[in-house]
Design an enzyme around this catalytic site. Sequence first.
Site, PDB file in Angstrom:
ATOM      1  N   ARG A  31       0.862  -1.183   0.000  1.00 14.06           N
ATOM      2  CA  ARG A  31       0.000   0.000   0.000  1.00 14.06           C
ATOM      3  C   ARG A  31       0.896   1.228   0.000  1.00 14.06           C
ATOM      4  O   ARG A  31       2.113   1.101   0.098  1.00 14.06           O
ATOM      5  CB  ARG A  31      -1.025   0.022   1.158  1.00 14.06           C
ATOM      6  CG  ARG A  31      -0.702  -0.755   2.376  1.00 14.06           C
ATOM      7  CD  ARG A  31       0.500  -0.284   3.096  1.00 14.06           C
ATOM      8  NE  ARG A  31       0.445   1.157   3.367  1.00 14.06           N
ATOM      9  CZ  ARG A  31       1.491   1.913   3.628  1.00 14.06           C
ATOM     10  NH1 ARG A  31       2.716   1.368   3.644  1.00 14.06           N
ATOM     11  NH2 ARG A  31       1.394   3.196   3.868  1.00 14.06           N
ATOM     12  N   GLY A  32       0.263   2.411  -0.089  1.00 14.97           N
ATOM     13  CA  GLY A  32       1.044   3.630  -0.264  1.00 14.97           C
ATOM     14  C   GLY A  32       1.025   3.980  -1.739  1.00 14.97           C
ATOM     15  O   GLY A  32       1.354   3.140  -2.587  1.00 14.97           O
ATOM     16  N   ALA A  33       0.653   5.216  -2.040  1.00 19.01           N
ATOM     17  CA  ALA A  33       0.427   5.589  -3.443  1.00 19.01           C
ATOM     18  C   ALA A  33       1.626   5.266  -4.344  1.00 19.01           C
ATOM     19  O   ALA A  33       1.459   4.600  -5.377  1.00 19.01           O
ATOM     20  CB  ALA A  33       0.045   7.072  -3.523  1.00 19.01           C
ATOM     21  N   ARG A  72      -7.777  -0.258  -6.560  1.00 21.28           N
ATOM     22  CA  ARG A  72      -7.924   0.809  -5.568  1.00 21.28           C
ATOM     23  C   ARG A  72      -8.159   2.127  -6.297  1.00 21.28           C
ATOM     24  O   ARG A  72      -7.365   2.511  -7.147  1.00 21.28           O
ATOM     25  CB  ARG A  72      -6.672   0.887  -4.662  1.00 21.28           C
ATOM     26  CG  ARG A  72      -6.438  -0.471  -3.958  1.00 21.28           C
ATOM     27  CD  ARG A  72      -5.689  -0.333  -2.657  1.00 21.28           C
ATOM     28  NE  ARG A  72      -6.398   0.483  -1.697  1.00 21.28           N
ATOM     29  CZ  ARG A  72      -5.800   1.046  -0.645  1.00 21.28           C
ATOM     30  NH1 ARG A  72      -4.499   0.869  -0.459  1.00 21.28           N
ATOM     31  NH2 ARG A  72      -6.494   1.787   0.216  1.00 21.28           N
ATOM     32  N   GLN A 108      -1.686   1.628  10.135  1.00 20.52           N
ATOM     33  CA  GLN A 108      -0.397   1.703   9.422  1.00 20.52           C
ATOM     34  C   GLN A 108       0.646   2.471  10.229  1.00 20.52           C
ATOM     35  O   GLN A 108       1.847   2.223  10.088  1.00 20.52           O
ATOM     36  CB  GLN A 108      -0.572   2.376   8.051  1.00 20.52           C
ATOM     37  CG  GLN A 108      -1.381   1.579   7.045  1.00 20.52           C
ATOM     38  CD  GLN A 108      -2.844   1.983   7.050  1.00 20.52           C
ATOM     39  OE1 GLN A 108      -3.374   2.433   8.060  1.00 20.52           O
ATOM     40  NE2 GLN A 108      -3.516   1.796   5.927  1.00 20.52           N
ATOM     41  N   ASP A 118      -2.436  10.797  -1.628  1.00 18.84           N
ATOM     42  CA  ASP A 118      -2.802   9.763  -2.594  1.00 18.84           C
ATOM     43  C   ASP A 118      -3.215  10.370  -3.922  1.00 18.84           C
ATOM     44  O   ASP A 118      -3.145   9.732  -4.965  1.00 18.84           O
ATOM     45  CB  ASP A 118      -3.902   8.863  -2.033  1.00 18.84           C
ATOM     46  CG  ASP A 118      -3.343   8.002  -0.918  1.00 18.84           C
ATOM     47  OD1 ASP A 118      -3.246   8.492   0.216  1.00 18.84           O
ATOM     48  OD2 ASP A 118      -2.951   6.855  -1.199  1.00 18.84           O
ATOM     49  N   ASN A 132      -5.877  12.076   1.097  1.00 18.31           N
ATOM     50  CA  ASN A 132      -4.892  11.274   1.810  1.00 18.31           C
ATOM     51  C   ASN A 132      -5.656  10.410   2.815  1.00 18.31           C
ATOM     52  O   ASN A 132      -6.876  10.507   2.960  1.00 18.31           O
ATOM     53  CB  ASN A 132      -3.859  12.187   2.499  1.00 18.31           C
ATOM     54  CG  ASN A 132      -2.654  11.423   3.013  1.00 18.31           C
ATOM     55  OD1 ASN A 132      -2.101  10.580   2.322  1.00 18.31           O
ATOM     56  ND2 ASN A 132      -2.264  11.673   4.251  1.00 18.31           N
ATOM     57  N   LYS A 133      -4.935   9.568   3.518  1.00 19.51           N
ATOM     58  CA  LYS A 133      -5.509   8.626   4.483  1.00 19.51           C
ATOM     59  C   LYS A 133      -6.564   9.292   5.369  1.00 19.51           C
ATOM     60  O   LYS A 133      -6.370  10.407   5.836  1.00 19.51           O
ATOM     61  CB  LYS A 133      -4.370   8.071   5.341  1.00 19.51           C
ATOM     62  CG  LYS A 133      -4.759   7.043   6.390  1.00 19.51           C
ATOM     63  CD  LYS A 133      -5.523   5.862   5.830  1.00 19.51           C
ATOM     64  CE  LYS A 133      -4.800   5.228   4.659  1.00 19.51           C
ATOM     65  NZ  LYS A 133      -5.683   4.328   3.869  1.00 19.51           N
TER      66      LYS A 133
END
Lengths: 346, 346
Positions: free
Chosen positions: A44-46, A87, A194, A235, A245-246
């Site tokens: 995960r993570g853009a 995603r 995370q 993101d 973002n998250k």
Amino acid sequence: MRTIEWDDGVVRMIDQRQLPQEYVIVQFTDYREVARAIKEMYIRGAPAIGAAAAFGLALCARGSVAKTRAEVLADLEEAAATLHKTRPTAVNLSWALERMLEQARKAQHTQVEQIVHALVAEAQRIADEDVEVNQRMAANGAELIEDGYNVLTHCNTGALATVDYGTALGVIRTAHEQGKRLHVWVDETRPRLQGARLTAWELMRYDIPMTLIADNAAGHLMRTGQVDLVLVGADRVAANGDVANKIGTYKLAVLARENGIPFYSVCPTSTIDLSLPSGEQITIEERDSTEVTHIGEVGIAPEGVPVFNPAFDVTPHRYVTGIVTEEGIIYPPFAPGLRRAKGATS
Amino acid sequence: MRTIEWDDGVVRMIDQRQLPQEYVIVQFTDYREVARAIKEMYIRGAPAIGAAAAFGLALCARGSVAKTRAEVLADLEEAAATLHKTRPTAVNLSWALERMLEQARKAQHTQVEQIVHALVAEAQRIADEDVEVNQRMAANGAELIEDGYNVLTHCNTGALATVDYGTALGVIRTAHEQGKRLHVWVDETRPRLQGARLTAWELMRYDIPMTLIADNAAGHLMRTGQVDLVLVGADRVAANGDVANKIGTYKLAVLARENGIPFYSVCPTSTIDLSLPSGEQITIEERDSTEVTHIGEVGIAPEGVPVFNPAFDVTPHRYVTGIVTEEGIIYPPFAPGLRRAKGATS
């Protein structure tokens, strides 16, 4: 090792779902497995899922039984569609897929083998560039951190969120490597934790002083003068500077502004999406209710409870102090700066 | 049953640590067990721990082997000190202890047995009054909820946080009983998850429509117009209207103001502490790091990670729209209104 690596037809990645308890490397030879790994958040993570998608297409090309250029392209487009829908929020995924397809389309080679070779090379370039871009970004952002700073961060934006080094956490690493004394407040980042699982693990490995907090404690720390700077990733950044973002990032930005604390998003220019005028057009992924109702196998809520679980939120640009990219730090008004930074890399 | 009950020398309470998985009643005959139960959060919520402390002193009086009034008073003062130090933030604890000691001191009876009888009666009165006060508070607050409202709440402020009925959740129950259609967004409330475990459980039992969210999602809901009203409880209200409440409350108040959403704290006048000029003087309890690093037995962070775990935060009064008490709703400027409400009950 890097978060994701290519090794002669095999994609290897760390299964991040198992950290920090277990450090497990998984490997895939089929793009469908990579798609599943993105969807189920092995990775995960853009920036990291952008690289994963690129390696997914490289696997597709390598595994294709197509005999003609047109057939290979058709296979690649089908694989890209599968990878694309894993995603929806991070734009790096579609950015990387588009770059790979472009490479395939422009290949004048009639030999299928040469297309395969070009795609593997392009995926490797995307991965290598990510590391290099992160280091430039980190150098740009490190000037924001003064000696003795308390920096608050959210989610994981470290080596694990990228191919290597990290975005917001990369900035923190560079400042630390420059000898600045700093301390990091790490939001645990519910629901998937995370921060607690990945960021805490990374910072402890780098020997950077840190303290883990429940997300609810961030406001208290800001109000009581214990935070000097907020650094998060992104993101997707819209053309006007709105930042997806998250989930939970928006509240940090509002609290930071309320308490006179600078708030920066750190992201590569590949995260900028000039096609969207504002954050209102960004699709916010909703994930399974079990992320909220369960921790591992342990249920923490009544059975059958209704849940709303958005994975991201949008921070309107008026709360954003600046956006740190590999092309420099962009300040308001964001639109021209984002166009310039994006233009410099396209 | 009520959250806490007295039955002929035995204090019974629901062990809230085990909800929603198990509904377990525990019983105690020694005040030290009650003190441990408060500290370990078998029972929590400012009004409920006030009642628990009162019943604790009743147990002490009943179990005392003292032969004289002076000896009983000495025993009670020692027990009060033990009960007092269990949890520092909620003022209801010291309020109830003081009220009980006052009763003992003013008892002119030389017979120890009569003091015991007076204390048991006073503890029972504190418990009964809490239920009655909650219902008046709920009736006052219900006018804030209009038909079709989405109400966001934090932590647990229901029957389980009180002797019965609840504070903020009591307001929601009354509006629901009045036939208003409403829907509740329930913050899970890390680290101890009182929202996910207790509020969700209560609302499902009352058949009130609700949706559980990670605390991080509250800002997103407010920004996107999905919240009409924020209702929370309080653990201590200072003379100027600053509100100490469960960690994460402050951010809700800031987000509510930023998005033009009214933010009310619902609490009995026993939660008002006129001795403190502002929230800055309120002691914020810090609890064990395992509340953050573990869910039950499951570790969710690297071993040895440093943790900061404040259990409460302070919301400055400028973010508070109003304070709902059994004496009515108090609006800014809060100081005179709080004095009036407190005066009406003392």
